[in-house]
Design an enzyme around this catalytic site. Sequence first.
Site, PDB file in Angstrom:
ATOM      1  CE  LYS A 239     -30.686  28.562  -0.035  1.00 31.68           C
ATOM      2  NZ  LYS A 239     -30.203  29.547  -1.017  1.00 31.68           N
ATOM      3  NE  ARG A 313     -36.374  33.467  -8.938  1.00 33.16           N
ATOM      4  CZ  ARG A 313     -35.209  33.903  -9.428  1.00 33.16           C
ATOM      5  NH1 ARG A 313     -35.006  33.967 -10.737  1.00 33.16           N
ATOM      6  NH2 ARG A 313     -34.252  34.289  -8.619  1.00 33.16           N
TER       7      ARG A 313
HETATM    8  N1  BES Z   1     -33.839  32.461  -0.121  1.00 28.54           N
HETATM    9  C1  BES Z   1     -32.885  32.556  -1.173  1.00 28.54           C
HETATM   10  C2  BES Z   1     -32.293  33.949  -1.333  1.00 28.54           C
HETATM   11  C3  BES Z   1     -31.444  34.454  -0.236  1.00 28.54           C
HETATM   12  C4  BES Z   1     -30.220  33.872   0.036  1.00 28.54           C
HETATM   13  C5  BES Z   1     -31.824  35.571   0.456  1.00 28.54           C
HETATM   14  C6  BES Z   1     -29.434  34.388   1.016  1.00 28.54           C
HETATM   15  C7  BES Z   1     -31.042  36.090   1.425  1.00 28.54           C
HETATM   16  C8  BES Z   1     -29.834  35.481   1.722  1.00 28.54           C
HETATM   17  C9  BES Z   1     -33.510  32.193  -2.510  1.00 28.54           C
HETATM   18  O1  BES Z   1     -34.509  31.245  -2.456  1.00 28.54           O
HETATM   19  C10 BES Z   1     -32.400  31.679  -3.343  1.00 28.54           C
HETATM   20  O2  BES Z   1     -31.888  30.640  -3.005  1.00 28.54           O
HETATM   21  N2  BES Z   1     -32.059  32.417  -4.397  1.00 28.54           N
HETATM   22  C11 BES Z   1     -31.000  32.045  -5.249  1.00 28.54           C
HETATM   23  C12 BES Z   1     -31.498  32.229  -6.664  1.00 28.54           C
HETATM   24  C13 BES Z   1     -30.572  31.645  -7.706  1.00 28.54           C
HETATM   25  C14 BES Z   1     -30.631  30.130  -7.639  1.00 28.54           C
HETATM   26  C15 BES Z   1     -31.007  32.139  -9.047  1.00 28.54           C
HETATM   27  C16 BES Z   1     -29.813  32.970  -4.990  1.00 28.54           C
HETATM   28  O3  BES Z   1     -30.020  34.160  -4.755  1.00 28.54           O
HETATM   29  O4  BES Z   1     -28.685  32.475  -4.977  1.00 28.54           O
HETATM   30 MN    MN Z   2     -33.743  29.263  -2.596  1.00 23.70          MN
END
Ligand code: BES
Ligand code: MN
Length: 462
Positions: A239, A313
């Site tokens: 990230k 997931r």
């Molecule tokens: N933990 C994150 C989702 C998240 C991000 C929740 C910010 C609340 C605030 C999750 O593990 C994630 O990184 N999801 C990605 C999925 C994508 C790579 C398909 C997302 O939502 O960007």
């Molecule tokens: Mn993630």
Amino acid sequence: MTRLPDLLPSGTTAVPVACVSAAGWAAIREGLSQRHQAYCAAVDFAPKAGRIVLLPGEDGRVARVLFGLGEPGGDRLVAGKLPGLLPPGAYRFDDGQDAGFDAAEAALAWLLGSYRFTRYRQAPLSPRLVAPDGVDAAEIVRIASAVAMGRDLVNTPANDLGPAEIEAAARLLAECHGAAVAVTKGEALARDFPMIHAVGMASPRAPRLIDLTWGDDGAPLVILVGKGVAFDTGGLDIKPSAGMLLMKKDMGGAAAALAAADMVMASGLPVRLRLLIPAVENAVSGNAFRPGDVLRSRAGLSVEIGNTDAEGRLILADALALADSETPDLLIDFATLTGAARVALGPDLPAFFTEDDSLAEAVMASAKAAIDPVWRMPLHAPYASLLESKVADLNNVSGGPFAGAITAALFLRRFAPKTKAHIHFDLYGWNPTTKPGRPEGGEVQTARLVFDLIKRRWPKWA
Ligand code: BES
Ligand code: MN
Ligand code: ZN
């Protein structure tokens, strides 16, 4: 740590607080002394939501407090502002409150609004509330205590809260309520829950599946599953800094599941409870799982990794596969799963997904009763094609920008296909700013509604 929420015993000497709605203000004002009426006029008091006036007595002390509730249909947690407005001391809600006032809701709001995260710095003394007459004070305190416990977990940074500390929190809860805890890690985890292992193996803090059980064998089985990512760097699909900053809260699903379990066990609901928490850290290292890897899952499906940042997931899928094989009467998972759910609904409104329309109605009713708002989103089956893979049974992400919260929910459904009474919550777990009863920082979302749902479905004295 945080002072446990509590209410002073009923009858304790305390300053009365009159909660005033727009409609009830005229009557309450008429009951005030001439001096107090003049004082209210002088400070321009109006019964708008969150407005307050402290009325002095002859001796100069605070004799009475007036607090504005605003219009009907406003924020039902508005009384959660009071602990931040009042000087330290004992307070009670006035007898003969106006019709717009609900003492049980106000007491809950007060306790929720009294929360401070004090692990690293003491908070100033806060005012205390006397238990109102005619409410189930013990239940209100149980609910607020469970929320405080969950908020502490979310607020605790990842250097002090890894998978082992999530396990410790579950063990502490189990000890309080006479529950049993089993933990799978190491080789057994790699064998039985291969995706939990794959996501967590890059961290020196070992991944694990925490499995808490409580209640009588004959009772209906409720399984709660909570995403316990102690920190989400994104993995090799790392990230950017702004996206990583708050990722200590990526165990907000586990915190919600723990809080809901605490409420259910503390009030002794007639269910058999199972709480599954896959606890991992999504870290970067030479042995991290990679984009393009193909993982085998507990359910037997192969999963191609399109993005290592869609880790939640994966770990939930292995836990859900176990849950599905137990034929639960109700299966609920909680997860800070997608940014897409936040884009759709914002931070205060978790999304929920279920195939069961009558269950969805019950969720909405409990959300209202528990003042724990959520919004239903669709498990639109045709979007499952977005998760197709050329080499495996499915990919963990869709290639495109569309329907991210829905495809995540559809992914999870593939791993619990037998259980129709399944609710998936995609939540944020954080208050970006302070609102009444919701101090800025870690938040426990959907636990109060889930407690209400279970309580209505399997009432204590049925
Ligand atoms: N933990 C994150 C989702 C998240 C991000 C929740 C910010 C609340 C605030 C999750 O593990 C994630 O990184 N999801 C990605 C999925 C994508 C790579 C398909 C997302 O939502 O960007
Ligand atoms: Mn993630
Ligand atoms: Zn995550």
